[in-house]
Design a protein around this motif. Structure first.
Motif, PDB file in Angstrom:
ATOM      1  N   THR A 226      32.309  81.134 -26.252  1.00  0.00           N
ATOM      2  CA  THR A 226      33.344  80.422 -25.606  1.00  0.00           C
ATOM      3  C   THR A 226      33.541  80.907 -23.983  1.00  0.00           C
ATOM      4  O   THR A 226      33.137  80.269 -23.282  1.00  0.00           O
TER       5      THR A 226
ATOM      6  N   ASP B 101      33.957  77.221 -35.946  1.00  0.00           N
ATOM      7  CA  ASP B 101      35.106  76.346 -35.617  1.00  0.00           C
ATOM      8  C   ASP B 101      34.600  75.233 -35.047  1.00  0.00           C
ATOM      9  O   ASP B 101      35.662  74.267 -35.036  1.00  0.00           O
TER      10      ASP B 101
ATOM     11  N   LYS C 121      33.737  71.275 -34.394  1.00  0.00           N
ATOM     12  CA  LYS C 121      34.024  70.283 -35.300  1.00  0.00           C
ATOM     13  C   LYS C 121      32.871  69.623 -35.674  1.00  0.00           C
ATOM     14  O   LYS C 121      31.670  69.821 -35.256  1.00  0.00           O
TER      15      LYS C 121
ATOM     16  N   HIS D 218      46.302  92.055 -30.352  1.00  0.00           N
ATOM     17  CA  HIS D 218      45.003  91.212 -30.582  1.00  0.00           C
ATOM     18  C   HIS D 218      44.236  92.135 -31.534  1.00  0.00           C
ATOM     19  O   HIS D 218      43.781  93.254 -31.457  1.00  0.00           O
TER      20      HIS D 218
ATOM     21  N   ALA E 233      46.026  85.164 -37.031  1.00  0.00           N
ATOM     22  CA  ALA E 233      45.525  84.009 -37.350  1.00  0.00           C
ATOM     23  C   ALA E 233      44.676  83.580 -36.033  1.00  0.00           C
ATOM     24  O   ALA E 233      44.955  83.901 -34.808  1.00  0.00           O
ATOM     25  N   PRO E 234      43.601  83.104 -36.056  1.00  0.00           N
ATOM     26  CA  PRO E 234      42.662  82.516 -35.049  1.00  0.00           C
ATOM     27  C   PRO E 234      43.409  81.872 -33.831  1.00  0.00           C
ATOM     28  O   PRO E 234      43.489  82.186 -32.673  1.00  0.00           O
ATOM     29  N   GLU E 235      44.556  81.074 -34.143  1.00  0.00           N
ATOM     30  CA  GLU E 235      45.245  80.473 -33.226  1.00  0.00           C
ATOM     31  C   GLU E 235      45.962  81.486 -32.214  1.00  0.00           C
ATOM     32  O   GLU E 235      46.092  81.473 -30.987  1.00  0.00           O
ATOM     33  N   GLN E 236      46.461  82.322 -32.981  1.00  0.00           N
ATOM     34  CA  GLN E 236      47.248  83.428 -32.144  1.00  0.00           C
ATOM     35  C   GLN E 236      46.383  84.362 -31.339  1.00  0.00           C
ATOM     36  O   GLN E 236      46.702  84.870 -30.087  1.00  0.00           O
ATOM     37  N   ARG E 237      45.129  84.526 -31.782  1.00  0.00           N
ATOM     38  CA  ARG E 237      44.120  85.193 -30.821  1.00  0.00           C
ATOM     39  C   ARG E 237      43.736  84.541 -29.617  1.00  0.00           C
ATOM     40  O   ARG E 237      43.572  85.197 -28.722  1.00  0.00           O
ATOM     41  N   ARG E 238      43.757  83.287 -29.901  1.00  0.00           N
ATOM     42  CA  ARG E 238      43.173  82.450 -28.856  1.00  0.00           C
ATOM     43  C   ARG E 238      44.031  82.128 -27.879  1.00  0.00           C
ATOM     44  O   ARG E 238      43.898  82.163 -26.617  1.00  0.00           O
ATOM     45  N   LYS E 239      45.496  82.478 -28.420  1.00  0.00           N
ATOM     46  CA  LYS E 239      46.851  82.171 -27.416  1.00  0.00           C
ATOM     47  C   LYS E 239      46.638  83.440 -26.491  1.00  0.00           C
ATOM     48  O   LYS E 239      46.913  83.236 -25.332  1.00  0.00           O
TER      49      LYS E 239
END
Length: 814
Positions: free
Chosen positions: A61, A86, A88, A268, A273-279
């Motif tokens: 990314t 991840d 889609k 980190h 959770a992946p969402e927390q890491r991305r945040k």
């Protein structure tokens, strides 16, 4: 890099972080694509031109964002997309129908793409593969699978160029040999152009000595949290690297506890959770944070913008890892990166100084020579059959052209194919293990579409470690098997894998006797003996690097070198020399002494926690046979301590440390422990013999464990030389046990053991003795608690013993 591409050469680029490696890797592709003109919608030239592979999903990314900036600003008509687990499903399907010019993905996705029906045609236009952060992946199972995937791509697109990028490589020629396709020639790396980038400004690496003192023992660095907080305040943005997830939680909470300035501090690590890491990653990219406490999840080359300072809290365990982490600061080649190391103890002070000097000399950790693993090869063979039928001889030629499998015999290759086709001799009567079948023309193909679908859902060589429930076991009336009852907590699998039934350990403030593993439960009973035999868990998940360990041994031996160390550490070394002895660089010191009702043997191999745990396990078996009555042991990265009922000062130490303990003693221990079952499970999953994910469902860890345990028992009885059993033994030896390193150490110290009988503990022994009776309890803070046993080994008590009658000029060591 452009010149290498124009010559049609494969290339390895070794350059520091911030030097523009990623864009240099892509530049030849951008030039070719810019000169190509409009991309045809179908037919030749419509496929993927460049494939970029990164060991981290987050890195794809990040690279997509950074690569699109110059493409957009120059106005190039180049289509770039990423593809990870991840992505889609709709986008994945579109990529299959309309491939981008440049696809950014991971090694696992490459294994999946190679297993596609029609993969050969889809990759026909491929001109270049770019492997980023190659040092982080080449020497393990992921590297084996990646190299096999490259071999497959080379069959699909013979003119394909391979490009690898790395910042930290000790031996570029070895990686170049790994990168080169075809059977290796005597000249390693021939055919691969090695490009060395400008080293840039050397990093500024400081070592924090908290209030002028270095603790005798410890591994968290908690004593220096106030100074770390002050360093964060002075920096615009800081990354605080630690070595374990629980240490990350602990440090994060300690920093928040004193965060009176309301600094934006985030966390980190891989368990979030992946969402927390991305945040957190998004906030870092925006520059909204003052600091992030992190583990190896942020080691690699993600450019998070303006990081001013990297703090390594506790010793780094390897020079290459330290360089990688330092490189996260100041992504600019012409300005030095700033790093601060915070040693947690005096031995760690030596390690930090050794790492600092290694970085200054640009000396990285040595990589062991790696041979390709057969469970990984079985997965690749299955993937090839899912893509298209293959002839044995053709696939064998392709595989031995892959560097990790250059020495693979045809017989061993046939055995791997037989595993995929039948499961092996003992399992061939079970239809479920027949995954490939032979066609009339003698080729092999996947059995059916459902089997191919299940394979594609399970590709990859990453098997996550699981926790076991710790339950109080009991036997029902008349029953022999023990059943689990009340749950008292959870602990990592590896902790129990090293145990044999009857071993005692501390958990949740109590001493328990280990009885066995049933599914995903570790069964225990209340211990009669209140003296735990097995050490508590905690400490670093990384072994102390071989080259760094050698530097520490040399530093201890060289008195002139002591001058670079803090005064209290110098005086500690001088007190050790007075009370005991300073070992020579090539020798191993063994101290024996009584204390209370126990007798101690403390050895200082400096070979890391993994090797020391294995050594201590094997030594206690030998001491049992000698009727010494060993009661328990503890280890650190630097030393190990064994305590017993009888004195150990008259033992024949050369015989005790004979390398032959890695023969029958090791086999006997492995037979009793549960380690082999767990290692076998990982091999069975990677090889595809057992599948965790299935259409519409995913097996639980318990279901996988039951399945693999059953197969393991069948093979042990009926085919003890089964390929996967042999692979599991080799994995245990190289990974969980560090047997290769232990063997080298035992060979090195033969005839070079310095035995020092003492009347009381030495200064060197304090860090390992304070581990006795300590345990980590559950919860995010990973708090350490002390049992009654530990009270006798409190740091203050031991230091007072060691310092008694010390000369006034050495009292600063306290």
């Amino acid at each position: 890099m452009v010149a290498a591409a124009q010559a049609g050469s494969h290339a390895l680029l070794v350059a520091p972080t911030g030097g523009g490696k990623t864009l240099a890797g892509f530049l030849p592709s951008l030039i070719e694509l810019a000169e190509r003109g409009p991309k045809p919608e179908s037919g030749p030239g419509s496929g993927v031109h460049t494939l970029y592979l990164s060991p981290l999903k987050a890195l794809t990314t990040d690279v997509e964002r950074n690569l699109m900036t110059p493409i957009r600003e120059i106005g190039l008509n180049i289509h770039v997309e990423s593809r990870t687990g991840d992505t889609k499903q709709s986008k994945r399907q579109r990529q299959r129908d309309f491939p981008p010019d440049i696809l950014l993905t991971t090694p696992e996705q490459l294994a999946l793409l190679c297993a596609w029906d029609g993969a050969r045609a889809w990759f026909a236009d491929l001109k270049c593969v770019v492997l980023d952060e190659v040092h982080a992946i080449w020497s393990g199972k992921r590297g084996d699978l990646l190299n096999l995937g490259l071999g497959r791509l080379q069959q699909f697109a013979p003119d394909l160029r391979r490009v690898a990028l790395s910042a930290t490589v000790d031996d570029p020629e070895m990686i170049a040999a790994w990168l080169k396709p075809g059977r290796p020639s005597p000249a390693r790396g021939e055919g691969v152009f090695i490009v060395r980038g400008d080293p840039g400004a050397p990093p500024v690496v400081d070592v924090l000595v908290s209030e002028g003192r270095v603790p005798w023992a410890g591994h968290t660095g908690v004593h220096a949290i106030p100074e770390v907080y002050d360093a964060i305040k002075r920096a615009g943005m800081a990354l605080i690297f630690v070595n374990t997830r629980w240490q990350a939680e602990f440090v994060f909470q300690e920093l928040w506890r004193i965060n009176e300035d309301d600094l934006a501090i985030a966390l980190h690590h891989g368990s979030l959770a992946p969402e927390q890491r991305r945040k957190v990653e998004a906030a870092m990219a925006r520059g909204d944070l003052n600091a992030v406490v992190c583990t190896s999840t942020l080691d690699l080359g993600i450019d998070w913008g303006d990081v001013d300072l990297v703090i390594q809290l506790a010793a780094p365990k390897g020079a290459s890892r330290l360089v990688q982490r330092i490189g996260r600061a100041n992504h600019r080649l012409d300005e030095p990166s700033r790093a601060l190391m915070v040693p947690a103890s005096r031995f760690e002070m030596l390690e930090c100084q050794a790492a600092r000097e290694a970085v200054a000399e640009n000396a990285f950790d040595w990589e062991p020579v790696h041979t390709g693993t057969l469970d990984t090869l079985a997965q690749h063979v299955m993937g090839c059959a899912c893509s298209e039928p293959f002839a044995l001889d053709d696939l064998y030629t392709e595989i031995v052209g892959c560097y990790p499998y250059r020495d693979l015999s045809y017989e061993r290759f046939e055995e791997v194919v037989d595993l995929v086709a039948t499961g092996g001799y003992a399992l061939r009567t079970y239809e479920r293990f027949a995954r490939i079948v032979r066609t009339q023309d003698g080729r092999w193909k996947v059995r059916n579409a459902q089997t191919a679908q299940r394979h594609r859902m399970n590709v990859g060589a990453i098997v996550s470690a699981a926790n076991l429930n710790v339950r109080v076991g009991s036997r029902r009336a008349g029953g022999k098997a023990m059943v689990g009852g009340r749950k008292i907590g959870e602990a990592e699998e590896w902790y129990f894998e090293q145990m044999s039934p009857g071993d005692t350990f501390v958990f949740a403030g109590q001493v328990w006797a280990f009885q066995g593993i049933s599914g995903t439960d570790a069964l225990v009973t209340t211990a009669v003996d209140k003296d735990p035999r097995i050490p508590s868990y905690g400490g670093s998940k990384f072994p102390l690097g071989t080259s760094l360990a050698e530097r520490v041994r040399d530093m201890i031996h060289d008195r002139d070198h002591w001058r670079v160390l803090p005064n209290d550490v110098q005086e500690w070394l001088e007190l050790q020399e007075m009370r005991s002895v300073i070992p020579k660089a090539g020798a191993m010191l063994v101290e024996t002494f009584p204390r209370g009702t126990r007798n101690f043997l403390v050895a200082y191999p400096f070979e890391g926690r993994l090797a020391h745990t294995t050594l201590a396990m094997l030594l206690t078996r030998r001491l049992d046979r000698l009727d010494v009555g060993p009661l328990g042991f503890v280890v650190t990265d630097y030393s190990l301590a064994i305590w017993s009922i009888k004195p150990m000062d008259r033992l024949d130490l050369d015989a005790l440390f004979e390398p032959d303990m890695l023969g029958d003693d090791l086999e006997a221990w492995l037979e009793e422990s549960f380690m082999m079952k767990r290692t076998f499970r990982n091999c069975a999953l990677i090889s595809g013999l057992i599948e965790q994910r299935q259409p519409g469902a995913e097996k639980t860890g318990r279901q996988v464990t039951f399945s693999t345990d059953l197969i393991y028992d069948v093979l042990r009885r009926h085919q003890p030389d089964h390929l996967l059993l042999r692979t599991a033994r080799a994995d245990a030896a190289s990974g969980l046990l560090d047997v290769g390193r232990l063997g080298q150490m035992l060979g090195r110290i033969q005839g070079n053991i310095t035995h020092q009988p003492l009347e009381r503990p030495s200064p060197f022994s304090v860090p390992v003795l304070v581990q006795i009776g300590r345990e980590r309890v559950g919860g995010g803070a990973a708090e350490m608690i002390l049992t009654e046993t530990a009270m006798d080994f409190a740091e203050e008590t031991l230091i007072a013993e060691v310092m008694a009658d010390a000369p006034p000029e050495l009292e600063g060591a306290a």
